[in-house]
Motif scaffolding. Structure first.
Motif, PDB file in Angstrom:
ATOM      1  N   LEU A 141       9.864  50.475  67.872  1.00 31.98           N
ATOM      2  CA  LEU A 141       8.661  51.549  67.525  1.00 31.98           C
ATOM      3  C   LEU A 141       9.093  52.983  68.165  1.00 31.98           C
ATOM      4  O   LEU A 141       8.806  54.082  67.461  1.00 31.98           O
ATOM      5  N   VAL A 142       9.816  53.028  69.259  1.00 29.69           N
ATOM      6  CA  VAL A 142      10.142  54.475  69.897  1.00 29.69           C
ATOM      7  C   VAL A 142      11.147  55.012  69.028  1.00 29.69           C
ATOM      8  O   VAL A 142      11.045  56.179  68.811  1.00 29.69           O
ATOM      9  N   LEU A 143      12.249  54.087  68.730  1.00 31.48           N
ATOM     10  CA  LEU A 143      13.349  54.728  67.874  1.00 31.48           C
ATOM     11  C   LEU A 143      12.811  55.184  66.433  1.00 31.48           C
ATOM     12  O   LEU A 143      13.151  56.296  66.006  1.00 31.48           O
ATOM     13  N   LEU A 144      11.798  54.744  65.927  1.00 34.55           N
ATOM     14  CA  LEU A 144      11.241  55.125  64.990  1.00 34.55           C
ATOM     15  C   LEU A 144      10.514  56.415  64.747  1.00 34.55           C
ATOM     16  O   LEU A 144      10.755  57.050  63.932  1.00 34.55           O
ATOM     17  N   PHE A 145       9.645  56.705  66.014  1.00 35.60           N
ATOM     18  CA  PHE A 145       8.957  57.936  66.083  1.00 35.60           C
ATOM     19  C   PHE A 145       9.579  58.859  66.892  1.00 35.60           C
ATOM     20  O   PHE A 145       9.248  59.945  66.823  1.00 35.60           O
ATOM     21  N   GLN A 146      10.766  58.488  67.696  1.00 36.68           N
ATOM     22  CA  GLN A 146      11.173  59.522  68.623  1.00 36.68           C
ATOM     23  C   GLN A 146      12.834  59.573  68.482  1.00 36.68           C
ATOM     24  O   GLN A 146      13.462  59.780  69.677  1.00 36.68           O
ATOM     25  N   PHE A 147      13.348  59.230  67.461  1.00 36.43           N
ATOM     26  CA  PHE A 147      14.825  58.936  67.495  1.00 36.43           C
ATOM     27  C   PHE A 147      15.322  60.337  67.754  1.00 36.43           C
ATOM     28  O   PHE A 147      16.313  60.257  68.422  1.00 36.43           O
ATOM     29  N   ALA A 148      15.081  61.527  67.418  1.00 35.60           N
ATOM     30  CA  ALA A 148      15.601  62.682  67.601  1.00 35.60           C
ATOM     31  C   ALA A 148      15.694  63.141  68.905  1.00 35.60           C
ATOM     32  O   ALA A 148      16.807  63.538  69.426  1.00 35.60           O
ATOM     33  N   ALA A 149      14.782  62.882  69.550  1.00 37.06           N
ATOM     34  CA  ALA A 149      14.727  63.143  71.066  1.00 37.06           C
ATOM     35  C   ALA A 149      15.588  62.135  71.882  1.00 37.06           C
ATOM     36  O   ALA A 149      15.969  62.648  72.698  1.00 37.06           O
ATOM     37  N   LEU A 150      15.481  60.931  71.432  1.00 38.79           N
ATOM     38  CA  LEU A 150      16.325  59.827  72.095  1.00 38.79           C
ATOM     39  C   LEU A 150      17.594  60.057  71.961  1.00 38.79           C
ATOM     40  O   LEU A 150      18.342  59.482  72.710  1.00 38.79           O
ATOM     41  N   GLU A 151      18.068  60.575  70.749  1.00 32.09           N
ATOM     42  CA  GLU A 151      19.603  60.490  70.539  1.00 32.09           C
ATOM     43  C   GLU A 151      20.306  61.234  71.406  1.00 32.09           C
ATOM     44  O   GLU A 151      21.492  60.808  71.888  1.00 32.09           O
ATOM     45  N   GLY A 152      19.607  62.281  71.772  1.00 35.07           N
ATOM     46  CA  GLY A 152      20.558  63.382  72.835  1.00 35.07           C
ATOM     47  C   GLY A 152      20.669  62.701  74.345  1.00 35.07           C
ATOM     48  O   GLY A 152      21.604  62.575  74.877  1.00 35.07           O
ATOM     49  N   LEU A 153      19.407  62.101  74.538  1.00 34.00           N
ATOM     50  CA  LEU A 153      19.383  61.511  76.014  1.00 34.00           C
ATOM     51  C   LEU A 153      20.308  60.216  76.000  1.00 34.00           C
ATOM     52  O   LEU A 153      20.833  60.012  77.019  1.00 34.00           O
ATOM     53  N   PHE A 154      20.487  59.415  74.961  1.00 38.29           N
ATOM     54  CA  PHE A 154      21.506  58.339  74.902  1.00 38.29           C
ATOM     55  C   PHE A 154      22.581  58.757  75.318  1.00 38.29           C
ATOM     56  O   PHE A 154      23.408  58.169  76.067  1.00 38.29           O
ATOM     57  N   PHE A 155      23.264  59.848  74.563  1.00 38.89           N
ATOM     58  CA  PHE A 155      24.480  60.224  74.650  1.00 38.89           C
ATOM     59  C   PHE A 155      24.858  60.905  76.253  1.00 38.89           C
ATOM     60  O   PHE A 155      25.923  60.684  76.716  1.00 38.89           O
ATOM     61  N   GLU A 156      23.848  61.432  76.442  1.00 38.89           N
ATOM     62  CA  GLU A 156      23.993  62.640  77.681  1.00 38.89           C
ATOM     63  C   GLU A 156      23.856  61.296  78.956  1.00 38.89           C
ATOM     64  O   GLU A 156      24.598  61.568  79.759  1.00 38.89           O
ATOM     65  N   TYR A 157      22.954  60.336  78.972  1.00 38.65           N
ATOM     66  CA  TYR A 157      22.838  59.658  80.211  1.00 38.65           C
ATOM     67  C   TYR A 157      23.549  58.125  80.104  1.00 38.65           C
ATOM     68  O   TYR A 157      23.385  57.390  81.205  1.00 38.65           O
ATOM     69  N   VAL A 158      23.737  57.762  78.897  1.00 38.11           N
ATOM     70  CA  VAL A 158      24.170  56.394  78.798  1.00 38.11           C
ATOM     71  C   VAL A 158      25.536  56.263  78.410  1.00 38.11           C
ATOM     72  O   VAL A 158      26.624  55.831  78.890  1.00 38.11           O
ATOM     73  N   TRP A 159      25.769  56.710  77.109  1.00 34.23           N
ATOM     74  CA  TRP A 159      26.955  56.730  76.405  1.00 34.23           C
ATOM     75  C   TRP A 159      28.204  57.397  77.228  1.00 34.23           C
ATOM     76  O   TRP A 159      29.388  56.876  77.371  1.00 34.23           O
ATOM     77  N   ASN A 160      27.889  58.732  77.326  1.00 35.11           N
ATOM     78  CA  ASN A 160      29.138  59.663  77.816  1.00 35.11           C
ATOM     79  C   ASN A 160      29.523  59.051  79.428  1.00 35.11           C
ATOM     80  O   ASN A 160      30.593  58.911  79.639  1.00 35.11           O
ATOM     81  N   PRO A 161      28.315  58.829  80.216  1.00 34.92           N
ATOM     82  CA  PRO A 161      28.639  58.203  81.507  1.00 34.92           C
ATOM     83  C   PRO A 161      29.477  56.788  81.453  1.00 34.92           C
ATOM     84  O   PRO A 161      30.343  56.621  82.317  1.00 34.92           O
ATOM     85  N   ALA A 162      29.036  55.967  80.707  1.00 32.44           N
ATOM     86  CA  ALA A 162      29.821  54.702  80.502  1.00 32.44           C
ATOM     87  C   ALA A 162      31.249  54.946  79.887  1.00 32.44           C
ATOM     88  O   ALA A 162      32.018  54.158  80.591  1.00 32.44           O
ATOM     89  N   ILE A 163      31.425  55.750  79.310  1.00 30.36           N
ATOM     90  CA  ILE A 163      32.910  56.225  78.659  1.00 30.36           C
ATOM     91  C   ILE A 163      33.705  56.553  79.726  1.00 30.36           C
ATOM     92  O   ILE A 163      34.837  56.215  80.117  1.00 30.36           O
ATOM     93  N   ALA A 164      33.027  57.623  80.679  1.00 32.72           N
ATOM     94  CA  ALA A 164      33.732  58.290  81.681  1.00 32.72           C
ATOM     95  C   ALA A 164      34.036  57.206  82.692  1.00 32.72           C
ATOM     96  O   ALA A 164      35.366  57.429  83.202  1.00 32.72           O
ATOM     97  N   LYS A 165      33.339  56.267  83.202  1.00 27.82           N
ATOM     98  CA  LYS A 165      33.524  55.302  83.960  1.00 27.82           C
ATOM     99  C   LYS A 165      34.468  54.350  83.826  1.00 27.82           C
ATOM    100  O   LYS A 165      35.308  53.860  84.435  1.00 27.82           O
ATOM    101  N   PHE A 166      34.449  53.961  82.359  1.00 24.20           N
ATOM    102  CA  PHE A 166      35.508  53.003  81.768  1.00 24.20           C
ATOM    103  C   PHE A 166      36.818  53.667  81.794  1.00 24.20           C
ATOM    104  O   PHE A 166      37.783  52.952  82.183  1.00 24.20           O
ATOM    105  N   SER A 167      36.999  54.776  81.405  1.00 25.40           N
ATOM    106  CA  SER A 167      38.050  55.588  81.534  1.00 25.40           C
ATOM    107  C   SER A 167      38.849  55.596  82.540  1.00 25.40           C
ATOM    108  O   SER A 167      40.082  55.679  82.947  1.00 25.40           O
TER     109      SER A 167
END
Length: 247
Positions: A141-167
């Motif tokens: 439900l959150v993705l459906l109604f707040q996708f634009a706001a969450l997309e930036g937060l996901f890459f900033e706080y989840v995806w990018n730190p995970a890639i950096a740690k794995f690298s």
């Protein structure tokens, strides 16, 4: 009498750990953060804090009520007070060590009513599966109604730190070697111990299976679903209402 004394000691230990962690976090604030925190306490409307607290306690009470629906098919009738105490002790333990509460809750029932740990852990597993389904619905439900706001937060706080740690691990021979060694030790330990604990493990997993399958024997599945929804509604409302504490 001994079990009561044990429960009191457990409560003191985990309450102390929870308080110690809160003090440790507050002690780590900068002077500016500490001042902001104190100003927030001075300017808060504690009426809404009490309302949020009561809603949260209601959600925990509903969790204790729902738990009996899973324990009944296993032949266990536990008092509501004991179940609520176990639930609250579990949450308190989670403040000290993440997910420790999932072991503490069955431990309380083992001490108070001699409920086998494997069976009660199985019921906790069922609860967590149901909770994950509820959380999944909320997430969708959150993705459906707040996708634009969450997309930036996901890459900033989840995806990018995970890639950096794995690298960082892949790029460091020492870290990569340690990681591989830990994995090999775990695998080797499993094969070394599996025959030694085979009998006990078999009995444990049989009880665990019975606990998990208890959901198939719930007498009123509709009520179980309603109670699950009420628990999560309580969590949401407690989080929502607490914002009214602040100007």
């Amino acid at each position: 009498m001994k079990s009561k004394a044990g429960q009191i000691i457990q409560f003191i230990i985990f309450f102390g750990l929870g308080g110690g962690l809160m003090y440790w976090q507050f002690n780590g604030f900068s002077d500016e953060q500490r001042e902001q925190f104190n100003a927030g306490l001075r300017n808060s409307d504690y009426f809404w804090f009490v309302v949020a607290l009561l809603i949260g306690l209601g959600a925990h009470l509903m969790r204790a009520i729902r738990w009996q629906m899973l324990l009944t098919p296993l032949g266990h009738k536990i008092g509501l007070g004991t179940r609520l105490y176990a639930v609250m002790m579990g949450y308190l333990a989670n403040y000290a060590f993440l997910r420790l509460g999932e072991v503490i809750r069955p431990g309380v029932l083992k001490t108070s009513d001699d409920v086998p740990m494997s069976e009660s852990i199985g019921t906790v597993v069922v609860e967590r599966v149901v909770d994950m389904l509820c959380l999944g619905v909320i997430f969708i439900l959150v993705l459906l109604f707040q996708f634009a706001a969450l997309e930036g937060l996901f890459f900033e706080y989840v995806w990018n730190p995970a890639i950096a740690k794995f690298s960082g691990i892949v790029g460091s021979p020492v870290k990569l070697t340690i990681l591989i060694a830990v994995v090999l030790l775990l695998i080797g330990g499993f094969f070394f111990l599996r025959h030694r604990v085979k009998g006990k493990a078999k009995a444990f997993f049989i009880g665990l299976k019975d606990g998990v399958l208890s959901i198939r024997k719930v007498k009123n599945p509709v009520l179980f679903v309603v109670q699950s929804l009420l628990i999560w509604l309580g969590y949401y409302l407690a989080l929502y209402v607490v914002f009214f504490c602040f100007p």
